[in-house]
Design an enzyme around this catalytic site. Structure first.
Site, PDB file in Angstrom:
ATOM      1  N   GLU A   1       0.828  -1.217   0.000  1.00 49.11           N
ATOM      2  CA  GLU A   1       0.000   0.000   0.000  1.00 49.11           C
ATOM      3  C   GLU A   1       0.860   1.265   0.000  1.00 49.11           C
ATOM      4  O   GLU A   1       0.406   2.336  -0.374  1.00 49.11           O
ATOM      5  CB  GLU A   1      -0.966  -0.009   1.206  1.00 49.11           C
ATOM      6  CG  GLU A   1      -0.336   0.108   2.599  1.00 49.11           C
ATOM      7  CD  GLU A   1       0.296  -1.194   3.111  1.00 49.11           C
ATOM      8  OE1 GLU A   1       0.337  -2.187   2.355  1.00 49.11           O
ATOM      9  OE2 GLU A   1       0.763  -1.192   4.271  1.00 49.11           O
TER      10      GLU A   1
ATOM     11  N   CYS B   1      16.525  -6.973   1.066  1.00 53.46           N
ATOM     12  CA  CYS B   1      16.528  -8.209   1.859  1.00 53.46           C
ATOM     13  C   CYS B   1      17.870  -8.915   1.748  1.00 53.46           C
ATOM     14  O   CYS B   1      18.128  -9.857   2.477  1.00 53.46           O
ATOM     15  CB  CYS B   1      15.394  -9.116   1.435  1.00 53.46           C
ATOM     16  SG  CYS B   1      15.609  -9.693  -0.239  1.00 53.46           S
TER      17      CYS B   1
ATOM     18  N   GLU C   1      16.386  -7.667  12.633  1.00 52.57           N
ATOM     19  CA  GLU C   1      16.475  -7.070  11.291  1.00 52.57           C
ATOM     20  C   GLU C   1      16.288  -5.558  11.442  1.00 52.57           C
ATOM     21  O   GLU C   1      15.268  -5.102  11.970  1.00 52.57           O
ATOM     22  CB  GLU C   1      15.394  -7.639  10.363  1.00 52.57           C
ATOM     23  CG  GLU C   1      15.457  -6.995   8.985  1.00 52.57           C
ATOM     24  CD  GLU C   1      14.455  -7.571   7.986  1.00 52.57           C
ATOM     25  OE1 GLU C   1      13.334  -7.920   8.375  1.00 52.57           O
ATOM     26  OE2 GLU C   1      14.824  -7.643   6.796  1.00 52.57           O
TER      27      GLU C   1
END
Ligand code: NAD
Length: 489
Positions: free
Chosen positions: A176, A281, A382
């Site tokens: 989104e 990533c 992360e």
């Protein structure tokens, strides 16, 4: 201001959503568009359209299906620069990084154009006298991709071109936060005149995702995002009997041995850690140096980090943009503070960068923390920002043990000029994508985009042959023709 629409059954339609989210340029904070948080009904509309299109689409020969992809490739090339600029505006990455991402998307279209060959099965004549056996691959029906913000163009292309070339019909749910490039791509899919319903676009977030995961028509789910959401998606999709290939988060370690080529290792690691503002990533997040004082990497990477030019990705010379949202910036800054509290030493602090003209943007400069404790939270969490943690160990075995101590397994890299060390690392490292003197070990489109442990849930990965396996089901046929066998005709 652009009000983002859905593309369902070959038509652009306004969503009936009650809620919208702003799409904000993370460098300028200009509101570019508004994304509808589409209700479940619109996922149903898309799924029904995809199902209605499926029968004719699967009967369309693969050689005809890929003609649409050849045309799409041409449109992607023609609109390359406009797509790259839009990507930089909605995501923040530099124009060069945007161009690279779009190239990767196009490569997946090119590989999917080979589906007429890739989809072939195999056969054996006379498995018993007069009996033949075949394996053929057939499409599974309606598939869906649920995508993250960090590669809004490339990631849907790990899945969609393969799915439709294999004869499936499809639904894409972009992040989104970054719907604009997928809007452009669906305009291209419309322009190549794919039969209506073959591809559908539904914007939104949680409600749309849940509707996809629960929808009885949708039988295959490709997801990429954070591990918390990935676990939820995998559990729900598989409990509902769907196939799922679900990629999660990452915390990628790289090891630098004292014999590494210092100049290239430093340049490559800096690009990996700080490129795309650390929001890849496959970004290097931890650098494990071996060999104490004889290893000159720490000084070199501090120098390289201080030379990065942070700014608006559309501006010439900039090689690092902002992070995606103010919330993301705050979270990253809090993690830096946490690292300090855990005993790490801040060697370069990017928390208050000065970017003249872009004072409100979500900028964080390159940040390096030294002596990061391996048992601390910072080492495990992360960060998804331009922050590199350094830790020094005595031997390559200690370094590999550290690499393998984390929860994730997306990428691990080694920098060395020693072949035996490289072989040992490749063999022992617990990660799905391995780099030897490579900073972002991103597989080409004809290899699977791998990932192990908490970075991937499922069996078959995106891209290449794995995508063909995922988006087809095998049918084995054993066939006997009695008259032929008895020679009575
Ligand atoms: P995210 O998990 O927040 O969102 C991913 C998708 O899930 C979006 O489409 C979002 O709308 C939807 N979503 C978010 N929360 C949800 C919820 N509670 N219920 C249902 N749907 C939900 O991820 P992100 O911030 O967009 O992307 C960054 C993450 O993606 C990082 O963790 C990164 O490591 C990971 N990532 C992994 C890979 C890989 O190859 N393993 C590649 C790219 C990104």
């Amino acid at each position: 201001m652009i009000k983002i629409q859905n593309f369902i059954d070959g038509k652009w339609v306004d969503s009936a959503a009650n809620e919208y989210v702003d799409v904000v340029n993370p460098a300028t904070m200009e509101v570019l568009a508004r994304t509808p948080l589409s209700p479940a009904q619109e996922v149903d509309d898309a799924a029904q359209a995809a199902l209605a299109a499926f029968d004719d689409w699967r009967r369309t020969p693969a050689v005809e299906r890929v003609q649409y992809l050849f045309k799409l490739k041409n449109l992607l090339e023609e609109n390359y620069e406009e797509l790259a600029r839009t990507l930089t505006m909605e995501n923040g990455k530099t124009l060069g990084e945007s161009r690279g991402e779009i190239r990767r998307a196009i490569e997946n279209v090119e590989v999917a154009c080979g589906i007429p060959t890739l989809i072939q099965g195999y056969n054996s004549e006379d498995i018993a006298r007069g009996i033949d056996e075949f394996m053929i691959r057939q499409p599974i029906g309606v598939g869906a991709a649920i995508c993250p913000f960090n590669f809004p163009v490339m990631i849907p292309f790990w899945f969609m071109p393969y799915a439709i070339a294999c004869g499936n019909t499809y639904l894409v749910k972009p992040s989104e936060k970054v719907p604009l490039t997928m809007k452009m791509i669906f305009e291209m899919l419309e322009a190549v005149e794919l039969p209506r319903g073959v591809v559908n676009l539904v914007n939104g977030t949680n409600e749309a995702v849940n509707a996809i995961l629960d929808h009885p028509i949708i039988s295959a789910i490709s997801f990429v995002g954070s591990t918390a959401v990935a676990k939820y998606v995998y559990a729900k999709a598989t409990a509902n009997g769907k196939r799922a290939q679900v990629q999660g988060g990452a915390k990628n370690p790289i090891i630098v041995l004292p014999d590494a080529d210092l100049e290239s290792a430093t340049r490559i690691v800096a690009d990996s850690a700080f490129g795309s503002a650390g929001q890849r990533c496959l970004a290097a997040s931890i650098a494990v140096t071996v060999g104490g004082d004889q290893n000159k990497f720490t000084d070199a990477i501090l120098q390289a980090a201080s030379e990065r030019i942070v700014g608006y990705g559309l501006e010439e010379g900039v090689n690092m943009g902002p992070v995606i949202t103010p919330e993301s910036k705050n979270r990253i800054e809090e993690l830096i503070t946490l690292g300090e509290a855990e005993g790490a030493r801040i060697l370069i602090d990017g928390r208050k960068p000065s970017i003249p003209g872009f004072e409100n943007g979500n900028f964080i400069g390159p940040t390096i923390l030294g002596n990061v404790p391996a048992e601390g939270e910072l080492f495990k969490t992360e960060i998804f920002g331009p922050v590199l943690s350094l830790i020094d160990v005595e031997t390559i075995d200690d370094a590999i043990a550290l690499v393998n101590s984390g929860d994730y397994g997306n990428m691990a890299s080694l920098f060395t000029t020693n072949g035996a060390a490289a072989r040992k690392f490749r063999y022992e490292a617990q990660a799905g994508n391995i780099g030897i003197n490579i900073g972002v070990a991103a597989p080409m489109a004809f290899f699977p985009f791998s990932g192990w442990r908490q970075s991937f849930f499922g069996v078959m990965h995106g891209q290449g042959r794995d995508a063909v396996e995922f988006y087809t089901q095998k049918k084995v046929v054993i066939e006997r023709w009695p008259k032929e066998w008895e020679r009575k005709f």
